[in-house]
Scaffold this motif. Structure first.
Motif, mmCIF file in Angstrom:
data_model
loop_
_atom_site.group_PDB
_atom_site.id
_atom_site.type_symbol
_atom_site.label_atom_id
_atom_site.label_comp_id
_atom_site.label_asym_id
_atom_site.label_seq_id
_atom_site.Cartn_x
_atom_site.Cartn_y
_atom_site.Cartn_z
ATOM 1 N N GLU A 1 -2.793 1.076 11.904
ATOM 2 C CA GLU A 1 -1.602 1.692 12.496
ATOM 3 C C GLU A 1 -0.384 1.488 11.581
ATOM 4 O OE1 GLU A 1 -1.312 3.381 15.459
ATOM 5 O OE2 GLU A 1 -3.469 3.215 15.822
ATOM 6 N N ASP A 2 -0.585 0.770 10.497
ATOM 7 C CA ASP A 2 0.553 0.467 9.620
ATOM 8 C C ASP A 2 0.946 1.672 8.764
ATOM 9 O OD1 ASP A 2 0.358 -2.053 10.637
ATOM 10 O OD2 ASP A 2 -0.216 -3.040 8.753
ATOM 11 N N VAL A 3 2.169 1.610 8.263
ATOM 12 C CA VAL A 3 2.645 2.672 7.369
ATOM 13 C C VAL A 3 2.161 2.341 5.965
ATOM 14 C CG1 VAL A 3 4.642 3.926 6.539
ATOM 15 C CG2 VAL A 3 4.651 2.943 8.833
ATOM 16 N N GLN A 4 0.957 2.801 5.651
ATOM 17 C CA GLN A 4 0.385 2.524 4.334
ATOM 18 C C GLN A 4 -0.365 3.766 3.877
ATOM 19 O OE1 GLN A 4 -2.241 -0.852 4.852
ATOM 20 N NE2 GLN A 4 -3.588 0.235 6.274
ATOM 21 N N LEU A 5 -0.479 3.946 2.568
ATOM 22 C CA LEU A 5 -1.082 5.171 2.041
ATOM 23 C C LEU A 5 -2.480 4.958 1.458
ATOM 24 C CD1 LEU A 5 2.136 6.789 0.524
ATOM 25 C CD2 LEU A 5 0.951 7.436 2.625
ATOM 26 N N SER B 1 0.827 -1.206 0.000
ATOM 27 C CA SER B 1 0.000 0.000 0.000
ATOM 28 C C SER B 1 0.862 1.259 0.000
ATOM 29 C CB SER B 1 -0.984 0.008 1.187
ATOM 30 O OG SER B 1 -1.896 1.073 1.077
ATOM 31 N N LEU B 2 1.891 1.227 -0.816
ATOM 32 C CA LEU B 2 2.734 2.399 -1.080
ATOM 33 C C LEU B 2 2.767 2.561 -2.593
ATOM 34 C CD1 LEU B 2 5.795 1.577 1.237
ATOM 35 C CD2 LEU B 2 3.986 3.280 1.674
ATOM 36 N N TYR B 3 3.061 3.783 -3.054
ATOM 37 C CA TYR B 3 3.187 3.990 -4.500
ATOM 38 C C TYR B 3 4.517 3.419 -4.963
ATOM 39 C CZ TYR B 3 -0.641 7.231 -3.863
ATOM 40 O OH TYR B 3 -1.861 7.781 -3.544
ATOM 41 N N ILE C 1 -3.759 0.916 -4.427
ATOM 42 C CA ILE C 1 -3.151 1.198 -3.121
ATOM 43 C C ILE C 1 -4.103 0.820 -1.980
ATOM 44 C CG2 ILE C 1 -3.926 3.606 -2.798
ATOM 45 C CD1 ILE C 1 -0.690 4.036 -2.389
ATOM 46 N N ASP C 2 -5.380 0.684 -2.294
ATOM 47 C CA ASP C 2 -6.388 0.362 -1.283
ATOM 48 C C ASP C 2 -6.555 -1.141 -1.049
ATOM 49 O OD1 ASP C 2 -7.028 3.146 -1.058
ATOM 50 O OD2 ASP C 2 -8.260 2.972 -2.868
ATOM 51 N N MET C 3 -5.891 -1.957 -1.846
ATOM 52 C CA MET C 3 -6.116 -3.400 -1.726
ATOM 53 C C MET C 3 -5.644 -3.959 -0.380
ATOM 54 S SD MET C 3 -5.565 -4.952 -5.576
ATOM 55 C CE MET C 3 -3.914 -4.349 -5.904
ATOM 56 N N ARG C 4 -4.424 -3.572 0.044
ATOM 57 C CA ARG C 4 -3.885 -4.125 1.292
ATOM 58 C C ARG C 4 -4.792 -3.838 2.493
ATOM 59 N NH1 ARG C 4 -0.729 -2.912 5.819
ATOM 60 N NH2 ARG C 4 1.061 -4.267 6.220
#
Ligand code: GP9
Ligand code: MN
Length: 421
Positions: A325-329, A92-94, A309-312
């Motif tokens: 809480e994860d580092v995801q965008l 979920s990052l570019y 990016i929304d799949m995760r």
């Protein structure tokens, strides 16, 4: 520098959408099967070419009572093509601008969806009938904590079972399901298809529909290979049922990126019977996204603007795992706080109101040019999102992610950037 990284951390934690309570855990404990639909674009869905249905099985699936189908879902890939879509799915990052992140940052620490499922009792696997080193997958999959990669060495390709780039999707799926039957459960198995790939050649026996008739052989053949992929997916579902793997699984499928580039605009314009403006080109970046949950019964079409990016976050919430809480965008697509704002890797973006492409603000419904002020606030946010993603990747920020608390350790971030690595 350190303060920039702290800024990223704060941004990520302050912008997370609260995942949907209603959808949380509805696929908990099930096997997760993710299928990458090579080069499949949404314009072939629920559509015909010269009176022939292009994707009959997927059309049926899109309105199935156990499927949530997203017709306004966009790919967000760059030069890394399929591998960029995998990166978006897992992290979920570019992906990166100007290069494939699978090559440039395979030494990073990641907190992939696979790793997270692995920590929660899942056996994690990818199956793809190509050489392991293509897109540097063999190295990157280790960085992403994937337990097993079944590459071409794990498949038997009989006479007549290869075309185009290699093994055909139908025999690939057959053997993939056999492999799944041997896996410890619950498993997460990701299947990457190959037949619907440029230059879109097929053996005669695999052509279910005739070619299109335009000046682009590529587009003409694309309908046939899309039809082939549709048939192969139908067989995948049949085989999962035969092996008793269907009921206890969730099947997620997504198109990885466009198959038809802008070089074929003239032919595309003939097919769509309209001029291909920058607005239309942006529309053509839609790829199908399916969430299929056997027994769910409340399937529907969800037309919100969304992206890979929304799949995760979406999948993890369905699996009952917290990721807010994860580092995801990206964000959970079922969240009540979900914001319809999808950023392309090249800086174009789409909201529920507008499409921003070639420096022009279009009305998303009509494709007419809109007041630039309507797009203005999103332009800076687009740049910021892409920059933050780059900062996370370039700074290898996930080294500082605390899996216990789900937070970035800010002091360590600051120390880490001051010290030679
Ligand atoms: C290659 C396959 C196709 O292994 O994933 O790659 P692409 O060219 O679509 O990135
Ligand atoms: Mn691809």
């Amino acid at each position: 520098n350190g303060s920039e990284l702290v800024e990223v951390t704060n941004y990520v934690s302050s912008t997370q959408a609260e995942p949907s309570e209603e959808m949380k855990g509805i696929a908990e404990g099930r096997n997760l099967i993710v299928v990458t639909l090579e080069s499949l674009q949404t314009f072939v869905m629920n559509n015909e070419m010269n009176g022939q249905t292009i994707t009959p099985f997927l059309n049926e699936l899109s309105s199935d009572e156990d499927t949530i189908y997203f017709p306004n879902f966009y790919h967000q890939t760059g030069l890394g093509k399929t591998s960029d879509s995998e990166f978006l799915l897992e992290n979920s990052l570019y992906p990166r601008a100007g290069s494939a992140v699978f090559f440039t940052h395979s030494g990073n620490t990641y907190n992939s969806m696979a790793e997270k499922l692995g920590e929660n009792g899942y056996f994690t696997n990818v199956q793809h009938a190509n050489t392991a080193s293509f897109w540097n997958r063999d190295i990157m999959y280790k960085a992403m904590g994937i337990d097993e990669f079944q590459d071409i060495e794990s498949f038997t390709v009989e006479e007549g079972q290869a075309v185009n780039w290699g093994m055909k999707d139908t025999p690939f799926f057959e053997q993939s399901v056999e492999h799944m039957a041997e896996m410890p459960q619950p498993f997460y198995s990701r299947l990457i298809t190959l037949t619907n790939h440029h230059p879109f050649y097929l053996d005669e026996e695999d052509k279910y529909i005739s070619e299109f008739d335009s000046n682009s052989g590529t587009l003409n053949r694309y309908f046939q290979t899309s039809r082939y992929l549709d048939e192969a997916v139908k067989e995948l579902f049949d085989e999962l049922k035969e092996q008793g793997l269907y009921e206890n699984s969730i099947i997620v499928m997504y198109g990885d990126h466009y198959g038809i580039s802008e070089n074929h605009n003239e032919a595309m314009s003939q097919y769509l019977d309209k001029e291909i403006t920058p607005y239309e080109t942006a529309q053509l970046q839609k790829v199908p996204f399916f969430v299929h949950i056997p027994g769910y019964g409340e399937g529907h079409v969800d037309d919100k603007v969304s992206g890979q990016i929304d799949m995760r976050p979406t999948i993890l919430n369905l699996m009952g795992l917290d990721s807010d809480e994860d580092v995801q965008l990206g964000a959970d697509l079922f969240s009540e706080e979900y914001e319809e704002f999808t950023v392309f890797r090249d800086g174009r973006f789409v909201t529920d109101e507008n499409v921003y492409a070639a420096g022009t603000c279009y009305d998303s419904e009509t494709g007419e040019i809109d007041d630039p002020a309507a797009c203005e606030p999103y332009i800076d946010r687009t740049v910021q999102q892409l920059e933050y993603s780059e900062a996370i990747i370039n700074g290898d920020l996930l080294r500082f992610y605390d899996e216990e608390t789900g937070e970035l350790l800010v002091d360590d971030v600051e120390d880490g950037v001051d010290q030679p690595q």
